[in-house]
Design a protein around this motif. Structure first.
Motif, mmCIF file in Angstrom:
data_model
loop_
_atom_site.group_PDB
_atom_site.id
_atom_site.type_symbol
_atom_site.label_atom_id
_atom_site.label_comp_id
_atom_site.label_asym_id
_atom_site.label_seq_id
_atom_site.Cartn_x
_atom_site.Cartn_y
_atom_site.Cartn_z
ATOM 1 N N THR A 47 -6.858 7.933 -1.299
ATOM 2 C CA THR A 47 -5.525 8.346 -0.859
ATOM 3 C C THR A 47 -5.248 7.775 0.530
ATOM 4 O OG1 THR A 47 -6.297 10.353 0.227
ATOM 5 C CG2 THR A 47 -5.709 10.529 -2.121
ATOM 6 N N ARG A 48 -3.976 7.809 0.909
ATOM 7 C CA ARG A 48 -3.595 7.350 2.254
ATOM 8 C C ARG A 48 -4.315 8.188 3.306
ATOM 9 N NH1 ARG A 48 -0.075 7.278 6.651
ATOM 10 N NH2 ARG A 48 1.233 5.448 6.790
ATOM 11 N N GLU A 49 -4.359 9.490 3.088
ATOM 12 C CA GLU A 49 -4.998 10.388 4.047
ATOM 13 C C GLU A 49 -6.493 10.077 4.173
ATOM 14 O OE1 GLU A 49 -3.006 11.425 1.485
ATOM 15 O OE2 GLU A 49 -1.242 11.738 2.744
ATOM 16 N N ARG A 72 -4.417 0.627 -8.657
ATOM 17 C CA ARG A 72 -4.312 1.914 -7.979
ATOM 18 C C ARG A 72 -5.189 1.867 -6.730
ATOM 19 N NH1 ARG A 72 -8.313 5.740 -8.583
ATOM 20 N NH2 ARG A 72 -9.952 5.217 -10.036
ATOM 21 N N PRO A 73 -4.823 2.635 -5.722
ATOM 22 C CA PRO A 73 -5.640 2.671 -4.501
ATOM 23 C C PRO A 73 -7.009 3.295 -4.783
ATOM 24 C CG PRO A 73 -3.461 3.612 -4.114
ATOM 25 C CD PRO A 73 -3.601 3.429 -5.585
ATOM 26 N N TRP A 95 0.529 4.067 -2.775
ATOM 27 C CA TRP A 95 0.176 5.432 -2.405
ATOM 28 C C TRP A 95 1.243 6.436 -2.833
ATOM 29 C CZ3 TRP A 95 -2.041 3.207 2.632
ATOM 30 C CH2 TRP A 95 -3.450 3.138 2.560
ATOM 31 N N THR A 96 2.476 6.002 -2.965
ATOM 32 C CA THR A 96 3.523 6.929 -3.389
ATOM 33 C C THR A 96 3.735 6.914 -4.904
ATOM 34 O OG1 THR A 96 5.233 5.272 -2.939
ATOM 35 C CG2 THR A 96 4.746 6.869 -1.186
ATOM 36 N N MET A 139 0.832 -1.205 0.000
ATOM 37 C CA MET A 139 0.000 0.000 0.000
ATOM 38 C C MET A 139 0.862 1.249 0.000
ATOM 39 S SD MET A 139 -3.018 -0.920 -0.488
ATOM 40 C CE MET A 139 -3.636 0.755 -0.447
ATOM 41 N N GLU A 140 1.955 1.265 0.744
ATOM 42 C CA GLU A 140 2.856 2.421 0.730
ATOM 43 C C GLU A 140 3.400 2.664 -0.675
ATOM 44 O OE1 GLU A 140 3.422 4.834 2.641
ATOM 45 O OE2 GLU A 140 2.794 4.124 4.604
#
Length: 138
Positions: free
Chosen positions: A84-86, A80-81, A29-30, A25-26
């Motif tokens: 967003t992470r946020e 793709r996610p 997300w990046t 996931m990191e």
């Protein structure tokens, strides 16, 4: 989207994901755009060798959980996610808060207020404003 397993003893993404899921996931997300399994595997390989099939299995499980979206390209898939992470962390903290209040009622709120002595004063001002708005709307 509500994650089913919350790990109190972990921190960060580890509270919601297994170790490999969190790393994947990191990476996603990046990433600046959609990414393939092979791209994720190459980024993971910098740390230690992880097979393509393992990465594919984990990523497809994240699709099944509603965390990732998968799209077909010619002879491959890109991922793709969903958020967003946020946005993910915001949604999870909201779900956890509602669950705590549903389970423990006013005790949970009292403990949250007790923890406020450890937060930024600006947050206290925002919370005070939010409480005023809630009272005004009633």
């Amino acid at each position: 989207m509500k994650m089913q397993n919350f790990k109190f003893q972990s921190s960060g993404l580890g509270r919601f994901f297994g170790p490999l899921e969190a790393k994947i996931m990191e990476i996603l997300w990046t990433a600046e755009s959609e990414i393939t399994i092979k791209d994720v595997q190459h980024k993971l390989d910098r740390e230690k060798a992880i097979s393509f099939n393992t990465v594919m299995t984990v990523m497809n499980r994240l699709v099944e959980k509603g965390i990732l979206q998968k799209r077909s390209l010619i002879r491959s898939f890109v991922y793709r996610p969903v958020m967003t992470r946020e946005a993910f962390m915001e949604a999870q903290s909201k779900e956890l808060t509602f669950d705590l209040i549903e389970e423990f009622g006013s005790q949970a709120v009292v403990h949250m207020v007790d923890a406020l002595d450890q937060v930024d004063p600006e947050l206290l001002d925002r919370l005070e404003q939010k409480i005023k708005e809630l009272k005004k709307d009633r």
